[in-house]
Design an enzyme around this catalytic site. Structure first.
Site, PDB file in Angstrom:
ATOM      1  N   THR A 136      -5.131   3.108   4.775  1.00  0.00           N
ATOM      2  CA  THR A 136      -4.777   1.762   5.226  1.00  0.00           C
ATOM      3  C   THR A 136      -4.581   1.683   6.738  1.00  0.00           C
ATOM      4  O   THR A 136      -4.265   2.694   7.385  1.00  0.00           O
ATOM      5  CB  THR A 136      -3.458   1.343   4.529  1.00  0.00           C
ATOM      6  OG1 THR A 136      -2.969   0.143   5.114  1.00  0.00           O
ATOM      7  CG2 THR A 136      -2.374   2.414   4.663  1.00  0.00           C
ATOM      8  N   ASP A 137      -4.723   0.476   7.281  1.00  0.00           N
ATOM      9  CA  ASP A 137      -4.450   0.280   8.710  1.00  0.00           C
ATOM     10  C   ASP A 137      -2.960   0.381   9.028  1.00  0.00           C
ATOM     11  O   ASP A 137      -2.571   0.538  10.185  1.00  0.00           O
ATOM     12  CB  ASP A 137      -5.010  -1.075   9.194  1.00  0.00           C
ATOM     13  CG  ASP A 137      -4.451  -2.286   8.465  1.00  0.00           C
ATOM     14  OD1 ASP A 137      -3.614  -2.120   7.556  1.00  0.00           O
ATOM     15  OD2 ASP A 137      -4.862  -3.419   8.808  1.00  0.00           O
ATOM     16  N   GLU A 138      -2.112   0.289   7.978  1.00  0.00           N
ATOM     17  CA  GLU A 138      -0.660   0.258   8.228  1.00  0.00           C
ATOM     18  C   GLU A 138      -0.132   1.566   8.815  1.00  0.00           C
ATOM     19  O   GLU A 138       0.962   1.591   9.369  1.00  0.00           O
ATOM     20  CB  GLU A 138       0.094  -0.079   6.942  1.00  0.00           C
ATOM     21  CG  GLU A 138      -0.314  -1.413   6.375  1.00  0.00           C
ATOM     22  CD  GLU A 138       0.732  -2.066   5.489  1.00  0.00           C
ATOM     23  OE1 GLU A 138       1.865  -1.598   5.428  1.00  0.00           O
ATOM     24  OE2 GLU A 138       0.377  -3.086   4.864  1.00  0.00           O
ATOM     25  N   TYR A 162       6.100   2.777   2.476  1.00  0.00           N
ATOM     26  CA  TYR A 162       4.704   2.809   2.004  1.00  0.00           C
ATOM     27  C   TYR A 162       3.789   3.414   3.059  1.00  0.00           C
ATOM     28  O   TYR A 162       3.047   4.366   2.791  1.00  0.00           O
ATOM     29  CB  TYR A 162       4.233   1.387   1.642  1.00  0.00           C
ATOM     30  CG  TYR A 162       2.721   1.271   1.546  1.00  0.00           C
ATOM     31  CD1 TYR A 162       2.026   1.885   0.514  1.00  0.00           C
ATOM     32  CD2 TYR A 162       1.986   0.570   2.513  1.00  0.00           C
ATOM     33  CE1 TYR A 162       0.627   1.801   0.433  1.00  0.00           C
ATOM     34  CE2 TYR A 162       0.603   0.481   2.437  1.00  0.00           C
ATOM     35  CZ  TYR A 162      -0.071   1.099   1.404  1.00  0.00           C
ATOM     36  OH  TYR A 162      -1.443   1.028   1.341  1.00  0.00           O
ATOM     37  N   LYS A 166       1.547   6.880   3.074  1.00  0.00           N
ATOM     38  CA  LYS A 166       0.085   6.915   3.251  1.00  0.00           C
ATOM     39  C   LYS A 166      -0.281   7.775   4.464  1.00  0.00           C
ATOM     40  O   LYS A 166      -1.261   8.524   4.436  1.00  0.00           O
ATOM     41  CB  LYS A 166      -0.483   5.495   3.416  1.00  0.00           C
ATOM     42  CG  LYS A 166      -0.464   4.636   2.177  1.00  0.00           C
ATOM     43  CD  LYS A 166      -1.305   5.158   1.028  1.00  0.00           C
ATOM     44  CE  LYS A 166      -2.799   5.029   1.265  1.00  0.00           C
ATOM     45  NZ  LYS A 166      -3.582   5.426   0.053  1.00  0.00           N
TER      46      LYS A 166
END
Ligand code: NAD
Ligand code: DAU
Length: 362
Positions: A136-138, A162, A166
């Protein structure tokens, strides 16, 4: 054949359905689909594949080393695509433990089982093998309004449980390549939307709440910015990276669609006003309400996907306007799916239909 993990959730199920469709030149290649069937896993997502000999569903955990080893030995996949994860930021704030277990420990066990299998493969299968990790970009943190979009070399600054979990999984994947030579690829994608999206996430929640006459809760001032990508475009990007990505590389995937949340919700309301007008003639926008902000809420994400475009020639097929219209229409045409998800009926069906542990269904 390929092994897909987490293929009963939103993106994984779209990926499996697309893999076995005319969208994919390799559509006759078999898929073994392993998912734990957490609250986010829904076998109804895979209904179109019932009776299809190219698809085998297995209920199980990526953290179950023995099960993964047995599946790899039995099916001899040429690739693994790892979607399995706890994916919802708000849930990670309420209870981070499951995120660490699946996203970190689960990824570790999956990598270890894969390494044991891959190490023993003969050539040319060994060189051709791929482990693609969907991220993810997060992991890159939050951007200020005028910062350039995240490139693949942006430093990791995860802010939620989260995104931290990741980020940890991305680091493990990277290290298994660097240390053991495992042939890995990683994709970091922005916010997806489209069919089969669980209505705990912004866009599907707004659609189903609007239709049910419920409030449309906007966190804080609603000016947080996300980049939005239609899920089928994410699936085509993953297929392309799997096909031609350079080993050990990461590829950002995005839609060049940065939008504040409030604008997204207005667009959903306007589409519903046109497609399913309210009986009293008022706009769905009247249901918008402001609620307490998410703790640690990232202000802005933006993805620079130029590497994927210049190296591998991938571009999204949908604009936000075409993708969001298709999405709203899909929810209007699938009230049964929504009702089952909301009532939990799909979970009762699963427990009636399948016993705990490893149940193979084609
Ligand atoms: P989802 O929550 O809809 O689905 C997750 C799937 O993983 C379900 O099938 C669930 O049963 C399965 N699962 C969970 N824990 C498992 C475990 N321990 N073992 C095996 N299966 C398990 O998630 P999603 O939105 O489809 O996201 C899929 C992947 O893509 C995730 O890795 C997520 O981080 C990543 N991602 C999501 C988005 C997005 O916008 N949704 C964007 C970028 C990246
Ligand atoms: O950026 C990619 C990520 O996108 C993925 O890695 C995650 O798995 C996925 O869940 C998604 O995370 P977000 O936190 O961005 O998605 P969510 O739909 O939960 O929220 C989108 C934005 O909308 C966010 O700024 C919070 C806001 N929001 C969300 C909900 C559910 C609201 O304002 N109201 C809401 O009710």
């Amino acid at each position: 054949m390929i092994l897909v993990t987490g293929g009963a959730g939103f993106i994984g199920a779209n990926f499996v359905l697309d893999w076995l469709s005319a969208a994919n030149p390799l559509q006759n290649e078999r898929v073994v689909n392993l998912a734990k069937l957490t609250y986010a896993g829904n076998l109804e997502n895979l209904n179109p594949l019932q009776g299809d000999a190219r698809h085998t569903f297995v209920q199980g955990d990526i953290g179950d080393f023995e099960l993964i080893a047995q599946l790899l030995a039995q099916h001899q996949p040429r690739a693994i695509v790892n979607f399995a994860a706890e994916s919802h930021v708000d849930r990670s704030i309420h209870g981070p433990e499951d995120f660490i277990q699946t996203n970190v420990v689960g990824t570790l066990r999956l990598l270890e089982a894969t390494r044991a299998y891959w190490s023993a493969l003969p050539e040319p299968q060994k060189s051709a093998f791929r482990f693609l990790h969907v991220s993810t970009d997060e992991v890159y943190g939050s951007l200020a309004p005028t910062d350039p979009a995240f490139s693949e070399t942006h430093r990791y600054e995860p802010n939620s449980p989260y995104s931290a979990s990741k980020a940890a999984s991305d680091h493990l994947v990277r290290a298994w390549h660097h240390t053991y030579g495992l042939p890995v690829l990683t994709t970091n994608c922005s916010n997806n939307y489209g069919p089969l999206h669980f209505p705990e996430k912004l866009i599907p929640l707004m659609i189903v709440n609007a239709l049910a006459g419920k409030p449309l809760p906007i966190y804080g001032d609603g000016l947080q910015i996300r980049d939005w990508l239609y899920v089928k475009d994410h699936c085509s990007a993953i297929r392309r990276v799997l096909e031609a990505g350079r080993l050990g590389e990461t590829y950002n995937v995005g839609g060049w669609n940065e939008k504040p949340n409030i604008e997204i919700v207005h667009t959903v309301c306007e589409l519903l006003d046109g497609l399913r007008p309210k009986a009293d003639g008022s706009s769905y926008k009247t249901q918008i309400t402001t609620v307490k902000d998410r703790p640690g809420h990232d202000r802005r994400y933006a993805i620079d996907a130029r590497k994927l475009e210049s190296e591998l020639g991938w571009k999204p097929a949908e604009t936000f306007e075409t993708g969001i219209r298709k999405t709203v229409q899909w929810y209007l045409e699938n009230p049964e799916w929504v009702a089952h998800v909301q009532s939990g009926a799909y979970r009762e069906w699963v427990s009636k239909q399948y016993t705990a542990g490893s149940t193979a269904v084609t």
